[in-house]
Design a protein around this motif. Structure first.
Motif, PDB file in Angstrom:
ATOM      1  N   TYR A  74      49.885  19.288   2.386  1.00 50.68           N
ATOM      2  CA  TYR A  74      50.539  19.870   1.159  1.00 50.68           C
ATOM      3  C   TYR A  74      51.077  18.851   0.130  1.00 50.68           C
ATOM      4  CZ  TYR A  74      52.630  22.606  -2.423  1.00 50.68           C
ATOM      5  OH  TYR A  74      52.895  23.284  -3.782  1.00 50.68           O
ATOM      6  N   ILE A  75      52.089  17.891   1.193  1.00 53.62           N
ATOM      7  CA  ILE A  75      53.070  17.138   0.352  1.00 53.62           C
ATOM      8  C   ILE A  75      52.087  16.024  -0.098  1.00 53.62           C
ATOM      9  CG2 ILE A  75      54.814  15.194   0.949  1.00 53.62           C
ATOM     10  CD1 ILE A  75      55.977  17.163   2.686  1.00 53.62           C
ATOM     11  N   ASP A  76      51.232  15.621   0.767  1.00 53.43           N
ATOM     12  CA  ASP A  76      50.168  14.413   0.284  1.00 53.43           C
ATOM     13  C   ASP A  76      49.422  14.895  -0.911  1.00 53.43           C
ATOM     14  OD1 ASP A  76      49.498  11.842   0.943  1.00 53.43           O
ATOM     15  OD2 ASP A  76      47.600  12.412   2.050  1.00 53.43           O
ATOM     16  N   GLY A  77      49.048  15.982  -0.994  1.00 54.76           N
ATOM     17  CA  GLY A  77      48.306  16.524  -2.355  1.00 54.76           C
ATOM     18  C   GLY A  77      48.976  16.871  -3.507  1.00 54.76           C
ATOM     19  N   VAL A  78      50.246  17.210  -3.494  1.00 50.31           N
ATOM     20  CA  VAL A  78      50.964  17.369  -4.645  1.00 50.31           C
ATOM     21  C   VAL A  78      51.867  16.360  -5.125  1.00 50.31           C
ATOM     22  CG1 VAL A  78      51.091  19.798  -3.964  1.00 50.31           C
ATOM     23  CG2 VAL A  78      52.952  18.279  -3.335  1.00 50.31           C
ATOM     24  N   PHE A  79      52.021  15.449  -4.319  1.00 50.48           N
ATOM     25  CA  PHE A  79      53.023  14.299  -4.880  1.00 50.48           C
ATOM     26  C   PHE A  79      52.097  12.724  -5.035  1.00 50.48           C
ATOM     27  CE2 PHE A  79      56.241  16.901  -2.722  1.00 50.48           C
ATOM     28  CZ  PHE A  79      56.998  17.404  -3.827  1.00 50.48           C
ATOM     29  N   GLU A  80      52.484  12.086  -6.047  1.00 47.64           N
ATOM     30  CA  GLU A  80      51.990  10.854  -6.146  1.00 47.64           C
ATOM     31  C   GLU A  80      52.132   9.859  -5.276  1.00 47.64           C
ATOM     32  OE1 GLU A  80      52.778   9.571 -10.257  1.00 47.64           O
ATOM     33  OE2 GLU A  80      51.708  11.360 -11.064  1.00 47.64           O
ATOM     34  N   GLY A  81      51.388   8.922  -5.167  1.00 51.19           N
ATOM     35  CA  GLY A  81      51.848   7.638  -4.200  1.00 51.19           C
ATOM     36  C   GLY A  81      50.574   7.657  -3.173  1.00 51.19           C
ATOM     37  N   PRO A  82      50.496   6.241  -2.485  1.00 48.37           N
ATOM     38  CA  PRO A  82      49.556   6.070  -1.435  1.00 48.37           C
ATOM     39  C   PRO A  82      49.334   7.300  -0.627  1.00 48.37           C
ATOM     40  CG  PRO A  82      51.110   4.364  -1.678  1.00 48.37           C
ATOM     41  CD  PRO A  82      51.795   5.479  -2.409  1.00 48.37           C
ATOM     42  N   SER A  83      48.151   7.741  -0.208  1.00 45.55           N
ATOM     43  CA  SER A  83      47.855   8.851   0.680  1.00 45.55           C
ATOM     44  C   SER A  83      48.217   8.513   1.992  1.00 45.55           C
ATOM     45  CB  SER A  83      46.159   9.159   0.246  1.00 45.55           C
ATOM     46  OG  SER A  83      45.852  10.208   1.301  1.00 45.55           O
ATOM     47  N   LEU A  84      48.666   9.555   2.389  1.00 46.09           N
ATOM     48  CA  LEU A  84      49.095   9.412   3.985  1.00 46.09           C
ATOM     49  C   LEU A  84      47.816   9.993   4.934  1.00 46.09           C
ATOM     50  CD1 LEU A  84      52.729  10.680   3.785  1.00 46.09           C
ATOM     51  CD2 LEU A  84      52.022   8.502   4.228  1.00 46.09           C
ATOM     52  N   THR A  85      47.063  11.013   4.286  1.00 46.61           N
ATOM     53  CA  THR A  85      46.131  11.651   5.054  1.00 46.61           C
ATOM     54  C   THR A  85      44.661  10.849   4.778  1.00 46.61           C
ATOM     55  OG1 THR A  85      45.903  13.172   3.400  1.00 46.61           O
ATOM     56  CG2 THR A  85      47.562  13.648   5.223  1.00 46.61           C
ATOM     57  N   GLY A  86      44.659   9.880   3.929  1.00 49.25           N
ATOM     58  CA  GLY A  86      43.183   9.488   3.590  1.00 49.25           C
ATOM     59  C   GLY A  86      42.655  10.172   2.560  1.00 49.25           C
ATOM     60  N   THR A  87      41.580   9.447   1.814  1.00 43.61           N
ATOM     61  CA  THR A  87      41.025   9.830   0.534  1.00 43.61           C
ATOM     62  C   THR A  87      39.378  10.178   0.861  1.00 43.61           C
ATOM     63  OG1 THR A  87      40.870   7.401  -0.313  1.00 43.61           O
ATOM     64  CG2 THR A  87      42.717   9.050  -1.050  1.00 43.61           C
ATOM     65  N   GLN A  88      38.780   9.238   1.783  1.00 43.76           N
ATOM     66  CA  GLN A  88      37.524   9.077   2.054  1.00 43.76           C
ATOM     67  C   GLN A  88      37.092   9.956   3.243  1.00 43.76           C
ATOM     68  OE1 GLN A  88      35.167   8.401  -0.254  1.00 43.76           O
ATOM     69  NE2 GLN A  88      36.993   7.898  -1.640  1.00 43.76           N
ATOM     70  N   PRO A  89      35.915  10.670   3.354  1.00 44.05           N
ATOM     71  CA  PRO A  89      35.722  11.265   4.580  1.00 44.05           C
ATOM     72  C   PRO A  89      35.868  10.589   5.910  1.00 44.05           C
ATOM     73  CG  PRO A  89      34.100  11.872   3.037  1.00 44.05           C
ATOM     74  CD  PRO A  89      34.921  10.548   2.507  1.00 44.05           C
ATOM     75  N   VAL A  90      35.551   9.461   6.052  1.00 39.36           N
ATOM     76  CA  VAL A  90      35.885   8.755   7.420  1.00 39.36           C
ATOM     77  C   VAL A  90      36.800   8.153   7.826  1.00 39.36           C
ATOM     78  CG1 VAL A  90      35.140   6.812   8.575  1.00 39.36           C
ATOM     79  CG2 VAL A  90      33.197   7.890   7.342  1.00 39.36           C
ATOM     80  N   GLU A  91      37.874   8.063   6.457  1.00 39.38           N
ATOM     81  CA  GLU A  91      39.076   7.682   6.639  1.00 39.38           C
ATOM     82  C   GLU A  91      40.150   8.696   6.901  1.00 39.38           C
ATOM     83  OE1 GLU A  91      42.494   5.523   3.792  1.00 39.38           O
ATOM     84  OE2 GLU A  91      40.845   6.769   2.860  1.00 39.38           O
ATOM     85  N   ARG A  92      39.838   9.936   6.366  1.00 37.86           N
ATOM     86  CA  ARG A  92      40.451  11.052   6.617  1.00 37.86           C
ATOM     87  C   ARG A  92      40.141  11.644   8.031  1.00 37.86           C
ATOM     88  NH1 ARG A  92      42.736  14.060   2.671  1.00 37.86           N
ATOM     89  NH2 ARG A  92      42.246  16.104   3.657  1.00 37.86           N
TER      90      ARG A  92
END
Length: 206
Positions: A74-92
């Motif tokens: 949730y935190i990663d989705g609502v706040f700006e900044g570099p993603s902690l959980t990944g943005t692309q399927p393989v990365e995630r």
């Protein structure tokens, strides 16, 4: 947004680091829970989190989100900044995999050892202990440290080139290991060097 936690404990630390990485610490109200007095097992707290553990996030509409991985998502989705959980399927998927390995094999394994094979938080809170199970999980934690060392021999961070939630979980797990007196073997030099690098991040070093 409110976060119910106790400062200094490993799982609350994971959320505090994630918030700091996103530059969002000042956008959250932290509400202390007296775990040592059993407040996390009270009826009032269980209405927010039936798991009876901290941390627990509460939104302005009363929605409560428990479990560190869900809170971080949730935190990663609502706040700006570099993603902690990944943005692309393989990365995630890779980050999720390594995060779960760090959580189950290190942080939770150390926790099981601490709560079952040591005095833990004391007799009032440590009920139904099983020392044999706790000691087996200590071995799991040590094996996971060795595995993470191998991963870090080939990667800057646990899920590749970028810092992620997997690194946060493993870092918190090692802090818990220190507290529980589960030492990192001296030959795991990649793990030790990674830990020093992560400890120097502003989200942790302050």
């Amino acid at each position: 947004m409110k976060i119910y936690d106790i400062e200094g404990f490993p799982n609350p630390a994971r959320i505090r680091i994630a918030l700091a990485e996103k530059g969002a610490t000042d956008q959250v109200e932290f509400i202390p829970v007296d775990v040592m007095a059993g407040e996390h097992r009270s009826d009032a707290f269980r209405k927010k989190n039936p798991d009876s553990v901290v941390p627990c996030l509460e939104l302005s509409d009363g929605t409560c989100i428990a479990q560190c991985n869900a809170i971080t998502e949730y935190i990663d989705g609502v706040f700006e900044g570099p993603s902690l959980t990944g943005t692309q399927p393989v990365e995630r998927a890779t980050i999720s995999m390594m995060n779960l390995r760090a959580e189950a094999g290190l942080l939770n394994a150390v926790g099981t050892y601490f709560h079952h094979a040591t005095p833990g938080l004391g007799p009032d809170l440590e009920t139904d202990q099983c020392a044999e199970w706790g000691n087996k999980q200590k071995k799991v934690a040590e094996q996971t440290m060795a595995y993470l060392n191998e991963v870090l021999a080939e990667n800057d961070y646990l899920a590749g080139d970028q810092f992620s939630v997997a690194d946060i979980t493993a870092f918190a797990g090692l802090a818990f290991a220190d507290f529980a007196k589960v030492d990192i073997p001296s030959d795991l030099t990649h793990l030790t060097a990674w830990r020093e690098k992560v400890a120097a991040r502003p989200s942790i070093a302050g």
